[in-house]
Design a protein around this motif. Sequence first.
Motif, PDB file in Angstrom:
ATOM      1  N   ALA A 147      27.507  42.877  33.885  1.00  0.00           N
ATOM      2  CA  ALA A 147      26.481  43.179  34.478  1.00  0.00           C
ATOM      3  C   ALA A 147      26.480  42.528  35.972  1.00  0.00           C
ATOM      4  O   ALA A 147      26.015  42.948  36.812  1.00  0.00           O
ATOM      5  CB  ALA A 147      25.123  42.817  33.979  1.00  0.00           C
ATOM      6  N   THR A 148      27.131  41.317  35.903  1.00  0.00           N
ATOM      7  CA  THR A 148      27.339  40.746  37.163  1.00  0.00           C
ATOM      8  C   THR A 148      28.843  40.448  37.677  1.00  0.00           C
ATOM      9  O   THR A 148      29.074  39.762  38.356  1.00  0.00           O
ATOM     10  CB  THR A 148      26.714  39.079  37.023  1.00  0.00           C
ATOM     11  N   ALA A 149      29.452  41.684  37.200  1.00  0.00           N
ATOM     12  CA  ALA A 149      30.910  41.763  37.630  1.00  0.00           C
ATOM     13  C   ALA A 149      31.234  41.685  39.144  1.00  0.00           C
ATOM     14  O   ALA A 149      30.520  42.280  39.850  1.00  0.00           O
ATOM     15  CB  ALA A 149      31.543  43.214  37.184  1.00  0.00           C
ATOM     16  N   ILE A 150      32.509  40.847  39.629  1.00  0.00           N
ATOM     17  CA  ILE A 150      32.715  40.806  40.944  1.00  0.00           C
ATOM     18  C   ILE A 150      33.372  42.258  41.373  1.00  0.00           C
ATOM     19  O   ILE A 150      34.337  42.627  40.852  1.00  0.00           O
ATOM     20  CB  ILE A 150      33.815  39.741  41.087  1.00  0.00           C
ATOM     21  N   ARG A 151      32.723  42.778  42.115  1.00  0.00           N
ATOM     22  CA  ARG A 151      33.199  44.266  42.669  1.00  0.00           C
ATOM     23  C   ARG A 151      34.153  44.064  43.762  1.00  0.00           C
ATOM     24  O   ARG A 151      34.282  43.318  44.943  1.00  0.00           O
ATOM     25  CB  ARG A 151      32.074  44.975  43.236  1.00  0.00           C
ATOM     26  N   ILE A 152      35.337  44.767  43.438  1.00  0.00           N
ATOM     27  CA  ILE A 152      36.615  44.641  44.216  1.00  0.00           C
ATOM     28  C   ILE A 152      36.812  46.191  44.776  1.00  0.00           C
ATOM     29  O   ILE A 152      36.852  46.856  44.123  1.00  0.00           O
ATOM     30  CB  ILE A 152      37.849  44.121  43.688  1.00  0.00           C
ATOM     31  N   SER A 153      37.096  46.186  46.158  1.00  0.00           N
ATOM     32  CA  SER A 153      37.391  47.273  46.910  1.00  0.00           C
ATOM     33  C   SER A 153      38.842  47.058  47.248  1.00  0.00           C
ATOM     34  O   SER A 153      38.735  46.477  48.624  1.00  0.00           O
ATOM     35  CB  SER A 153      36.299  47.664  47.909  1.00  0.00           C
ATOM     36  N   CYS A 154      39.665  47.286  46.829  1.00  0.00           N
ATOM     37  CA  CYS A 154      40.916  47.211  47.349  1.00  0.00           C
ATOM     38  C   CYS A 154      41.754  48.351  47.636  1.00  0.00           C
ATOM     39  O   CYS A 154      42.091  49.171  46.679  1.00  0.00           O
ATOM     40  CB  CYS A 154      41.769  46.218  46.203  1.00  0.00           C
TER      41      CYS A 154
END
Length: 100
Positions: free
Chosen positions: A26-33
Amino acid sequence: MNIPKLILDELNITIPISDNLGDSKATAIRISCPDSMLIVVVENEIIDFILKEEPWKKVVQSLVFDENKNYDMITVIELLDDGTTKKHVFWFDITECFGS
């Protein structure tokens, strides 16, 4: 840590960090790579930052698919100064790294 901190590395990836960010799906670190080959490098840098550069070892890494999202769940063991260890689980939302 009440105020989120920002990581801006040479890849120009900005990630807000707070106390509980990444400790669950629910609190995952979102990565846009833009380069999916760099995902693990970015995840490791974030773990280094959160653990304040203390030594750690990755013991499990799992790709989890749930409701059209892709997660990387990483379990690490932090090596503490007194010789003991502490287990941490980090969740990363890597959906955007694969287009959708």
